[in-house]
Enzyme design. Structure first.
Site, mmCIF file in Angstrom:
data_model
loop_
_atom_site.group_PDB
_atom_site.id
_atom_site.type_symbol
_atom_site.label_atom_id
_atom_site.label_comp_id
_atom_site.label_asym_id
_atom_site.label_seq_id
_atom_site.Cartn_x
_atom_site.Cartn_y
_atom_site.Cartn_z
ATOM 1 N N ALA A 243 35.203 24.474 43.709
ATOM 2 C CA ALA A 243 36.378 24.080 44.497
ATOM 3 C C ALA A 243 37.705 24.291 43.778
ATOM 4 O O ALA A 243 38.758 24.207 44.410
ATOM 5 C CB ALA A 243 36.250 22.618 44.919
ATOM 6 N N ALA A 244 37.688 24.542 42.470
ATOM 7 C CA ALA A 244 38.945 24.764 41.749
ATOM 8 C C ALA A 244 39.326 26.238 41.699
ATOM 9 O O ALA A 244 40.412 26.584 41.248
ATOM 10 C CB ALA A 244 38.849 24.202 40.331
ATOM 11 N N HIS B 52 26.244 42.266 52.670
ATOM 12 C CA HIS B 52 27.637 41.896 52.382
ATOM 13 C C HIS B 52 28.185 42.665 51.185
ATOM 14 O O HIS B 52 28.883 42.124 50.350
ATOM 15 C CB HIS B 52 27.731 40.384 52.148
ATOM 16 C CG HIS B 52 29.136 39.871 51.942
ATOM 17 N ND1 HIS B 52 30.137 40.068 52.859
ATOM 18 C CD2 HIS B 52 29.694 39.183 50.917
ATOM 19 C CE1 HIS B 52 31.254 39.514 52.406
ATOM 20 N NE2 HIS B 52 31.014 38.976 51.230
ATOM 21 N N ARG C 63 30.641 44.447 43.718
ATOM 22 C CA ARG C 63 30.058 43.113 43.809
ATOM 23 C C ARG C 63 28.811 42.984 42.937
ATOM 24 O O ARG C 63 28.504 41.920 42.439
ATOM 25 C CB ARG C 63 29.734 42.774 45.270
ATOM 26 C CG ARG C 63 30.957 42.462 46.124
ATOM 27 C CD ARG C 63 30.548 41.933 47.488
ATOM 28 N NE ARG C 63 31.690 41.619 48.343
ATOM 29 C CZ ARG C 63 32.193 42.424 49.264
ATOM 30 N NH1 ARG C 63 31.684 43.624 49.447
ATOM 31 N NH2 ARG C 63 33.201 42.041 50.010
ATOM 32 N N ILE D 261 28.559 31.781 49.221
ATOM 33 C CA ILE D 261 29.732 32.653 49.256
ATOM 34 C C ILE D 261 29.773 33.529 48.004
ATOM 35 O O ILE D 261 30.275 34.647 48.017
ATOM 36 C CB ILE D 261 31.013 31.797 49.339
ATOM 37 C CG1 ILE D 261 31.004 30.956 50.618
ATOM 38 C CG2 ILE D 261 32.277 32.652 49.247
ATOM 39 C CD1 ILE D 261 31.933 29.756 50.575
ATOM 40 N N THR D 262 29.220 33.016 46.917
ATOM 41 C CA THR D 262 29.277 33.681 45.613
ATOM 42 C C THR D 262 28.621 35.055 45.673
ATOM 43 O O THR D 262 27.459 35.188 46.067
ATOM 44 C CB THR D 262 28.573 32.818 44.555
ATOM 45 O OG1 THR D 262 29.138 31.505 44.559
ATOM 46 C CG2 THR D 262 28.705 33.425 43.168
ATOM 47 N N ASN D 263 29.369 36.072 45.251
ATOM 48 C CA ASN D 263 28.841 37.431 45.237
ATOM 49 C C ASN D 263 28.003 37.719 43.996
ATOM 50 O O ASN D 263 28.174 37.063 42.979
ATOM 51 C CB ASN D 263 30.015 38.426 45.307
ATOM 52 C CG ASN D 263 30.490 38.629 46.726
ATOM 53 O OD1 ASN D 263 29.677 38.782 47.624
ATOM 54 N ND2 ASN D 263 31.798 38.641 46.923
ATOM 55 N N GLY E 136 39.901 30.252 43.332
ATOM 56 C CA GLY E 136 40.795 30.777 44.359
ATOM 57 C C GLY E 136 40.252 30.598 45.762
ATOM 58 O O GLY E 136 40.971 30.161 46.672
ATOM 59 N N ILE E 137 38.985 30.937 45.957
ATOM 60 C CA ILE E 137 38.363 30.726 47.266
ATOM 61 C C ILE E 137 38.210 29.235 47.524
ATOM 62 O O ILE E 137 38.531 28.741 48.611
ATOM 63 C CB ILE E 137 36.991 31.417 47.342
ATOM 64 C CG1 ILE E 137 37.140 32.933 47.265
ATOM 65 C CG2 ILE E 137 36.261 31.020 48.636
ATOM 66 C CD1 ILE E 137 35.821 33.669 47.055
#
Length: 311
Positions: free
Chosen positions: A8-9, A177, A87, A117-119, A11-12
């Site tokens: 949560a800290a 993705h 990615r 979400i993590t690539n 950029g996304i």
């Protein structure tokens, strides 16, 4: 409804947390976790925004306090792309991060809906599945690779190219993705037609849009704001499904019994159990069928990499 954001800290994560604070249903709880010590401060900052969403922040090695009682977990933790990376270059660092966080989810909130979400998503979702299987809590209907960014980019670029109201553009994006595994089904877009040249150019732009942002930011980051918006849209759809809203449909990368690969992005109907049903993605053009078939070796190799990482 409790939503936890892990990473949560970043950029996304910060963009996602801001959007969730302003858009989650009244009475929701938003739980923020990151290894970075700034995270409780991010929560304090957000707590000053006047919405009926309670925010708490947690830092340190163990995300468990943030995860307890979570209905939805969105994982954006990891390193971002820099110029020259794709990615898959992220795999070496992010694979271990996702494995460790999903192990904590398996223990603290085994019934939560987990959005990765993590690539590289093609691989990190397979890692998450293997971790959940090893813990004995895997439910294929509760694990998602968040591919919504490919959908919102497609909507935006189509609207720009054709002079449409973006709210009127609906499109399925299937496959995976990254790169060639991203396949927007342009032939299905209602009320508009594309030349072969337009299809080829738009498809390539959508597939390479992440690189467009990485290069434009000149080493200063990757797509964080648009990804935050995409993750918020998907997270809110998960919440709406859990709350019993009908006809909540999104594309996501899931273990959905696809004939093409063990994990495949396609439209899904969301509900109280996560995936209520995997929907057919419909008729495709010859170009799309060829692109789909050509991507499968890449997609399957990405998935295999994730499975083998855990084993």
């Amino acid at each position: 409804m409790k939503v936890a954001v892990l990473g949560a800290a970043g950029g996304i994560g910060q963009a996602l947390a801001l959007l969730l604070k302003t858009q989650l249903p009244a009475g929701s709880k938003l739980s923020l976790y990151d290894i970075a010590p700034v995270t409780p401060g991010v929560a304090v900052d957000l707590s000053h925004i006047p919405t009926a969403v309670e925010v708490k922040g947690f830092a340190g090695e163990d995300p468990t306090p943030a995860l307890e009682g979570a209905d939805v977990v969105l994982i954006s933790a990891g390193v971002a792309r820099k110029p020259g990376m794709d990615r898959s270059d992220l795999f070496n660092i992010n694979a271990g991060i996702v494995r460790n966080l999903v192990e904590k989810c398996a223990a603290a909130c085994p019934k939560a809906l987990i959005g990765i979400i993590t690539n590289p998503v093609n691989t990190t979702v397979a890692i998450a599945a293997e971790v959940l299987k090893a813990a004995g809590v895997y439910d294929k209907n509760r694990l998602f690779g968040v591919t919504t960014l490919d959908v919102i980019r497609s909507e935006t670029f189509i609207a720009e190219a054709k002079g449409l109201n973006v709210d009127d553009v609906k499109i399925n994006v299937i496959g995976g993705h990254s790169g060639v595994t991203i396949l927007p089904l342009l032939s299905q877009v209602q009320g508009v037609s594309f030349s072969d040249e337009e299809v080829a150019a738009l498809t390539t732009r959508i597939q390479n849009a992440g690189t467009e942002v990485v290069e434009a930011k000149a080493g200063g980051g990757s797509a964080t704001l648009s990804m935050g918006q995409a993750a918020c849209r998907f997270g809110l759809s998960l919440v709406r499904g859990l709350q019993g809203e009908e006809n909540v449909i999104e594309c996501a990368y899931v273990d959905g019994g696809s004939e093409h690969a063990d994990f495949f992005a396609q439209p899904i109907l969301l509900g109280k159990n996560g995936v209520e049903s995997v929907l057919a993605y419909g008729e495709v053009s010859e170009f799309e069928a060829n692109a789909r078939d050509a991507m499968l070796d890449t997609l399957k190799a990405d998935i295999k990499l994730g499975v083998e990482f855990v084993k």
